[in-house]
Design a protein around this motif. Structure first.
Motif, PDB file in Angstrom:
ATOM      1  N   ALA A  82       0.834  -1.195   0.000  1.00 39.64           N
ATOM      2  CA  ALA A  82       0.000   0.000   0.000  1.00 39.64           C
ATOM      3  C   ALA A  82       0.872   1.249   0.000  1.00 39.64           C
ATOM      4  CB  ALA A  82      -0.921  -0.019   1.219  1.00 39.64           C
ATOM      5  N   SER A  85       1.281   4.356  -2.925  1.00 36.77           N
ATOM      6  CA  SER A  85       0.662   5.611  -2.490  1.00 36.77           C
ATOM      7  C   SER A  85       1.554   6.773  -2.884  1.00 36.77           C
ATOM      8  CB  SER A  85       0.471   5.606  -0.974  1.00 36.77           C
ATOM      9  OG  SER A  85      -0.516   4.676  -0.622  1.00 36.77           O
ATOM     10  N   ILE A 132      -3.387   5.704   4.270  1.00 41.08           N
ATOM     11  CA  ILE A 132      -3.697   4.271   4.215  1.00 41.08           C
ATOM     12  C   ILE A 132      -4.513   3.935   5.454  1.00 41.08           C
ATOM     13  CG2 ILE A 132      -2.710   1.956   4.269  1.00 41.08           C
ATOM     14  CD1 ILE A 132      -0.220   3.243   2.896  1.00 41.08           C
ATOM     15  N   ASP A 147      -5.735   1.677   0.323  1.00 42.62           N
ATOM     16  CA  ASP A 147      -4.880   2.823  -0.005  1.00 42.62           C
ATOM     17  C   ASP A 147      -5.591   3.723  -1.019  1.00 42.62           C
ATOM     18  OD1 ASP A 147      -4.309   2.060  -2.717  1.00 42.62           O
ATOM     19  OD2 ASP A 147      -2.880   0.587  -1.954  1.00 42.62           O
TER      20      ASP A 147
END
Lengths: 229, 481
Positions: B375, B379, B385, B402
């Motif tokens: 995640a 990102s 998240i 995410d």
């Protein structure tokens, strides 16, 4: 010479590009996926394409098919890790010119690249000879009438490119395209400066001019092939 | 090794049973025939003795005595008889009577039937007492004369008949046994054909040939169908897992070869021409990084192999300590904090404090850190998240969402495949090995849970892990801050 390297493994691409730039002094463009590779190749400014097989978006064979379908005759060197679904035979039949299995030797990669570029220009031997000018593509050295002529790398590459196409008018744009990668600013007056230096170094002791300038069209080697015997 | 054929065994045992029953049948026939024939023989003897009694007539003399008139009776000449009256006077005997007269051989025995031997030949005799009334028309009713008749006939014809019957029956049985043997051989050959076929097809299986397709005849045989089906499913399963292994080795080879190619090219690039010390320094550092990446691939491959190998073996649940989810998630988040801050990505955690799971602590940690790291890598700066834990009907749901680039729909089915990287250039730059999600799935499979990825390109990816709760300890109260 300008080479397109299509390889998704970033570190490997970095190393291969560095080696090609440092040792033979080629201009190298890198593409990290198949689609980007195919779109760069469509510019037709490359003297060799080095292609990995396992690529995201479009695999190596797909890129190769697209190239050959567009009647692009650029030599293609395939990098394989073996054990891949497509066989060597299939690749060669699709239009690849040579292949190297990973992990390969950088020296071998460079030698094969040179050979493929030579072949692509219709030359079999690493020693190019026109009139009394001799150009050794391995040593990257030039002699005229037995005298060694000291050239800068860019002057050498311009001469090498011109000697590969002895009777053809080569435009400044073509020289720019084939000698610089995308990381360089393109200025045609840089070429002009290099060509005038090259002409001065080649012709200092000779009666015949070696390179003629055709205004607005480009350059052509005025050296004639020696009659054999 | 001596082979034992089912067919031969069956034929031999059936023939043995048949043979035994034939012998027993013959013995019974002997008994029955003997009994029946001697009954008939006895009736015949009685009849002949009666007709002999009829030949005893009034002698027409003064004493009113009787006599045997042998002129009218017609008896087989082999038979023997003797007749005497109450005074022991011999009235007559057969012409072939060979026993000395009045030797009392017959008179002494009072038994009705008797087996005697005369000159080596066997005879069966009947002793019969008869009454003859002389002059029954007289006033006093006549004179009653008692006579005793002993009549014998040779038994050899009876025995001959019995023997013939036995011979007939025995021979018939033997022929039947041979005939059934031949028929059995033929029938068994036909009947066992599916078995032979199965054996032939099964013997075709080898390390290189996994194909096992039993014919319809085998499938339709009740006794063979379970065996054929078991073989078929086993071979298919083996083939599948063999192919998976093969695929894994092939993928791993490719990954390792690429990693080796990177290191090799880095070193060759350095040694191609003389360089300054600082250039060597930089080159060696790059080699170190390359080596670390290869190490990571190997470690992850080993992790995957370990988790996957434990899946098949029976896990002793008593040996697993219940693991607290909130604690694990917090640990993982702390480890990745620096990386998150560096990329300016926020992590929000909302996991109930008292959720415990029957799963190895380090495996849960690996699962969480892989998912969270994924995640984080997908990102961008400013994204948040969310890690949410909740219990839902005996299941624990761990959701990691995410706000990153998301995954294209066509790539979703492959994200759990080994060495799969949908955005290759990016994940390679971030050091992905393409094994993270594969390991995650192996861990959830081992814990009998599920893992699922939902994604919309542009708006982020949500991973949902469902794991069975440790019911004995879970008390779904309290939310971690």
């Amino acid at each position: 010479m300008r080479i397109l390297l299509v390889e998704d493994e970033v570190r490997l691409a970095e190393n291969v590009a560095a080696a090609l730039r440092e040792i033979p002094g080629y201009a190298v463009d890198c593409a990290s996926d198949g689609q980007m590779g195919a779109s760069l190749a469509s510019n037709r400014c490359y003297d060799l394409i080095i292609l990995d097989l396992m690529l995201p978006l479009l695999d190596g064979q797909g890129v190769l098919r697209k190239l050959r379908a567009d009647r692009d005759l650029t030599p293609v060197l395939i990098l394989t890790a073996r054990g891949e679904a497509t066989s060597i035979i299939e690749l060669l039949n699709t239009g690849a010119d040579d292949y190297l299995a990973k992990p390969f030797d950088l020296g071998e990669l460079i030698a094969r690249s040179k050979a493929l570029i030579r072949r692509g220009k219709g030359v079999a031997h690493p020693l190019l000879r026109l009139s009394d000018v001799e150009l050794d593509t391995l040593q990257q050295s030039v002699t005229r009438a037995g005298h060694v002529i000291d050239l800068t790398p860019m002057e050498y590459h311009i001469l090498e490119y011109l000697m590969h196409r002895p009777k053809v008018i080569v435009s400044k744009r073509e020289l720019l395209e084939h000698l610089y990668d995308y990381n360089w600013e393109h200025h045609s007056n840089v070429i002009e400066a290099h060509v005038s230096n090259l002409r001065r170094k080649l012709d200092w002791d000779a009666t015949d001019p070696s390179i003629e300038t055709l205004r607005g069209r480009g350059y052509r080697l005025s050296l004639r092939e020696q009659p054999r015997g | 090794m001596r082979f034992r054929s089912i067919k031969t065994q069956l034929i031999v045992s059936v023939l043995l049973v048949e043979l035994a029953s034939a012998v027993l049948g013959t013995a019974l026939v002997v008994l029955y025939e003997r009994h029946a024939r001697f009954r008939t023989f006895d009736i015949m003897l009685r009849g002949r003795a009666d007709s002999l009694l009829g030949a005893v007539q009034d002698a027409e003399d003064a004493q009113d005595s009787v006599m045997l008139d042998g002129s009218e009776i017609n008896l087989p000449h082999d038979d023997i008889y003797e007749v005497w009256d109450e005074n022991g006077r011999i009235l007559g005997h057969s012409p072939a009577w060979k026993i000395a007269v009045r030797s009392n051989v017959l008179a002494t025995s009072q038994k009705q039937f008797e087996e005697i031997r005369v000159h080596g030949a066997g005879y069966r005799t009947i002793r019969m007492d008869g009454l003859r009334v002389v002059d029954p028309g007289d006033n006093n009713g006549g004179v009653r004369r008692h006579v005793t008749i002993v009549y014998g006939s040779p038994t050899s014809p009876v025995w001959q008949a019995v023997w013939n019957a036995v011979l007939f029956y025995g021979a018939t049985s033997l022929i039947l046994v041979i005939l059934t043997g031949v028929v059995m051989f033929w029938l068994l050959r036909r009947g066992l054909a599916p078995l032979n076929e199965l054996a032939a097809q099964a013997s075709g299986l080898s390390v290189y040939s996994w194909r096992f397709a039993p014919s319809d005849r085998i499938r339709e045989t009740t006794e063979l169908a379970p065996l054929a089906t078991a073989l078929e499913t086993a071979m298919q399963g083996l083939e599948r897992s063999f192919k998976q292994q093969h695929q894994f080795v092939s993928d791993a080879t490719h990954e390792l070869k690429t990693a080796v190619a990177v290191i090799k090219s880095s070193l060759q690039l350095l040694s191609m021409k003389p360089r300054a010390a600082s250039e060597y320094q930089a080159g060696l550092e790059r080699c170190q990084i390359d080596c670390r990446r290869m190490e990571e691939i190997v470690v992850r491959m080993l992790t995957l192999a370990r988790v996957e190998s434990n899946t098949t073996s029976t896990v002793d649940h008593s040996s697993i300590h219940p693991t607290n989810l909130a604690q694990t998630v917090k640990n993982v988040a702390t480890q990745l904090e620096t990386f998150a801050e560096l990329n300016r990505v926020g992590i929000e955690i909302s996991v109930p404090n008292a959720l415990t799971l029957d799963i190895e602590g380090d495996e849960l940690e690996l699962l969480c850190s892989n998912l969270l790291m994924n995640a984080l890598q997908h990102s961008e700066a400013g994204d948040v998240i969310r890690v949410i834990g909740r219990s839902a009907g005996g299941w624990l749901e761990l959701v990691i969402a995410d706000e990153g680039s998301g995954i294209e729909k066509e790539f979703l089915p492959y994200v759990f495949d080994r060495f799969y990287r949908n955005d290759s250039s990016r994940s390679r730059r971030t050091g992905g090995t393409g094994l993270g999600l594969t390991i995650c799935r192996a861990i959830t499979n081992k814990a009998k849970g599920t893992i699922e990825i939902r994604s919309k390109p542009g708006s982020g990816t949500t991973v949902v892990v469902r794991l069975p709760l440790d019911r004995s300890l879970s008390t779904p109260t309290g939310i971690a801050p």
